[in-house]
Motif scaffolding. Sequence first.
Motif, mmCIF file in Angstrom:
data_model
loop_
_atom_site.group_PDB
_atom_site.id
_atom_site.type_symbol
_atom_site.label_atom_id
_atom_site.label_comp_id
_atom_site.label_asym_id
_atom_site.label_seq_id
_atom_site.Cartn_x
_atom_site.Cartn_y
_atom_site.Cartn_z
ATOM 1 N N VAL A 1 -47.792 29.183 51.568
ATOM 2 C CA VAL A 1 -48.951 28.340 51.261
ATOM 3 C C VAL A 1 -48.715 26.847 51.485
ATOM 4 O O VAL A 1 -49.514 26.024 51.066
ATOM 5 C CB VAL A 1 -49.450 28.576 49.815
ATOM 6 N N GLY A 2 -47.635 26.475 52.158
ATOM 7 C CA GLY A 2 -47.492 25.072 52.544
ATOM 8 C C GLY A 2 -46.758 24.208 51.559
ATOM 9 O O GLY A 2 -46.958 22.986 51.518
ATOM 10 N N SER A 3 -45.871 24.796 50.762
ATOM 11 C CA SER A 3 -45.037 24.034 49.837
ATOM 12 C C SER A 3 -43.637 24.623 49.898
ATOM 13 O O SER A 3 -43.448 25.807 49.604
ATOM 14 C CB SER A 3 -45.614 24.117 48.421
ATOM 15 N N LEU B 1 -42.974 28.614 48.505
ATOM 16 C CA LEU B 1 -44.053 29.048 47.621
ATOM 17 C C LEU B 1 -44.923 30.066 48.350
ATOM 18 O O LEU B 1 -45.347 29.846 49.489
ATOM 19 C CB LEU B 1 -44.901 27.852 47.186
ATOM 20 N N LEU B 2 -45.193 31.178 47.678
ATOM 21 C CA LEU B 2 -45.994 32.265 48.239
ATOM 22 C C LEU B 2 -47.169 32.564 47.320
ATOM 23 O O LEU B 2 -47.141 32.268 46.130
ATOM 24 C CB LEU B 2 -45.148 33.539 48.388
ATOM 25 N N THR B 3 -48.178 33.210 47.886
ATOM 26 C CA THR B 3 -49.286 33.693 47.075
ATOM 27 C C THR B 3 -49.867 34.953 47.707
ATOM 28 O O THR B 3 -49.752 35.158 48.923
ATOM 29 C CB THR B 3 -50.391 32.617 46.926
ATOM 30 N N HIS B 4 -50.472 35.804 46.900
ATOM 31 C CA HIS B 4 -51.121 37.014 47.410
ATOM 32 C C HIS B 4 -52.461 36.634 48.045
ATOM 33 O O HIS B 4 -53.248 35.883 47.467
ATOM 34 C CB HIS B 4 -51.358 38.011 46.270
ATOM 35 N N ILE C 1 -38.486 18.207 49.312
ATOM 36 C CA ILE C 1 -39.705 19.002 49.208
ATOM 37 C C ILE C 1 -40.583 18.690 50.413
ATOM 38 O O ILE C 1 -40.794 17.515 50.753
ATOM 39 C CB ILE C 1 -40.488 18.676 47.915
ATOM 40 N N LEU C 2 -41.068 19.718 51.075
ATOM 41 C CA LEU C 2 -41.991 19.575 52.201
ATOM 42 C C LEU C 2 -43.380 20.029 51.783
ATOM 43 O O LEU C 2 -43.550 21.159 51.302
ATOM 44 C CB LEU C 2 -41.507 20.402 53.393
ATOM 45 N N LEU C 3 -44.372 19.166 51.952
ATOM 46 C CA LEU C 3 -45.765 19.502 51.697
ATOM 47 C C LEU C 3 -46.592 19.255 52.948
ATOM 48 O O LEU C 3 -46.288 18.356 53.742
ATOM 49 C CB LEU C 3 -46.333 18.653 50.545
#
Length: 335
Positions: free
Chosen positions: A167-169, A130-133, A103-105
């Motif tokens: 989003v950075g995950s 991981l994505l977000t609107h 996992i990369l954070l």
Amino acid sequence: MKGLIVCAGKGSRLRPFTLTQPKTLLPVANKPILFYAIEKLADEGIHDIGIVIHPSQEKMICGAAGSGEKFGVSLTYMYQQEPRGIADAVAAAEDFIGQSDFILLLGDNLIKEPLKTLVDRLEHSAACILLTHVNNPQHLGVAEIKGTQIIKLVEKPRFPKSNLAVVGSYAFKPGIFDYIRALTLSDRGELEITDAIQRLIDSGERAAYAITSQYCTDVGTSERWLAANNWMMNEVYGEKNDISEDSTLVNCTVHAPVVIGSDCVLKNCTIGPYVSVMSGAHLEECHLAHSILLRDVTISGTGKEVLAGIFGDEASIIGSSAKGPIAPKIGGDQG
């Protein structure tokens, strides 16, 4: 599975606060941002964690996080000599990762979505992101999707084809290093992790995704730092306060949530809501709301005027005279 946190960025948009400490050690609800990432990995049962730092950050970050014992994990530190992008930071950890999935954070991000979502979907993929609107995709890495797969990733596109932002995950199988090694510098002078994932996709491998509607942000500006502080204080404290037994409050009104560290003295103050105070503050005859106070801040004699913003180490406001690193809150409710 291993964890990897990248922390080597300069934090230039958060100056002057990052002139004296790395961005990832700035506090949110009085706890360094980096610690939330470590704890998130630990909560998923990931206990072998690498942290990529710049050599200049070693003393402060290693001093704060240590060997990982206090988190119940093992921390290994690696170096990114120059801030040349996320993929370059990941490349510095290739020997540490070995043949493990990971996992990369990003060390300056706060993400509420459980990491299990990514771990589960990595099983049948080479990567999961991981994505977000979002409302401003042109400022972020943007994904185009088809079915259950990502078909294209573009970093900060002028004309985005979706509003789904990275989003950075991330979750990766170790094969991602093959694509990172093949990268060349982007127009920004960086090795882009989105370019590595796109190479993976173009080679016929599967990149899955998960879309989160839960809170996620990078703490990259003063405005986002304050917003993240408010959110985390709601999450952790709600309608309660956390005031150190080593601090003294005399004739003060406190509106939750408020957190106050050790060795603070407050007299005739109104504090809160959404105020976090690190150690050593001296506050008298003042009214603070929606604020972050770093160490050894002095505020006195400002009366009923509501102050809101970020007050850096050893900042002071005495009456109408101010000195030190201060970023007033711009707009919105300050009461």
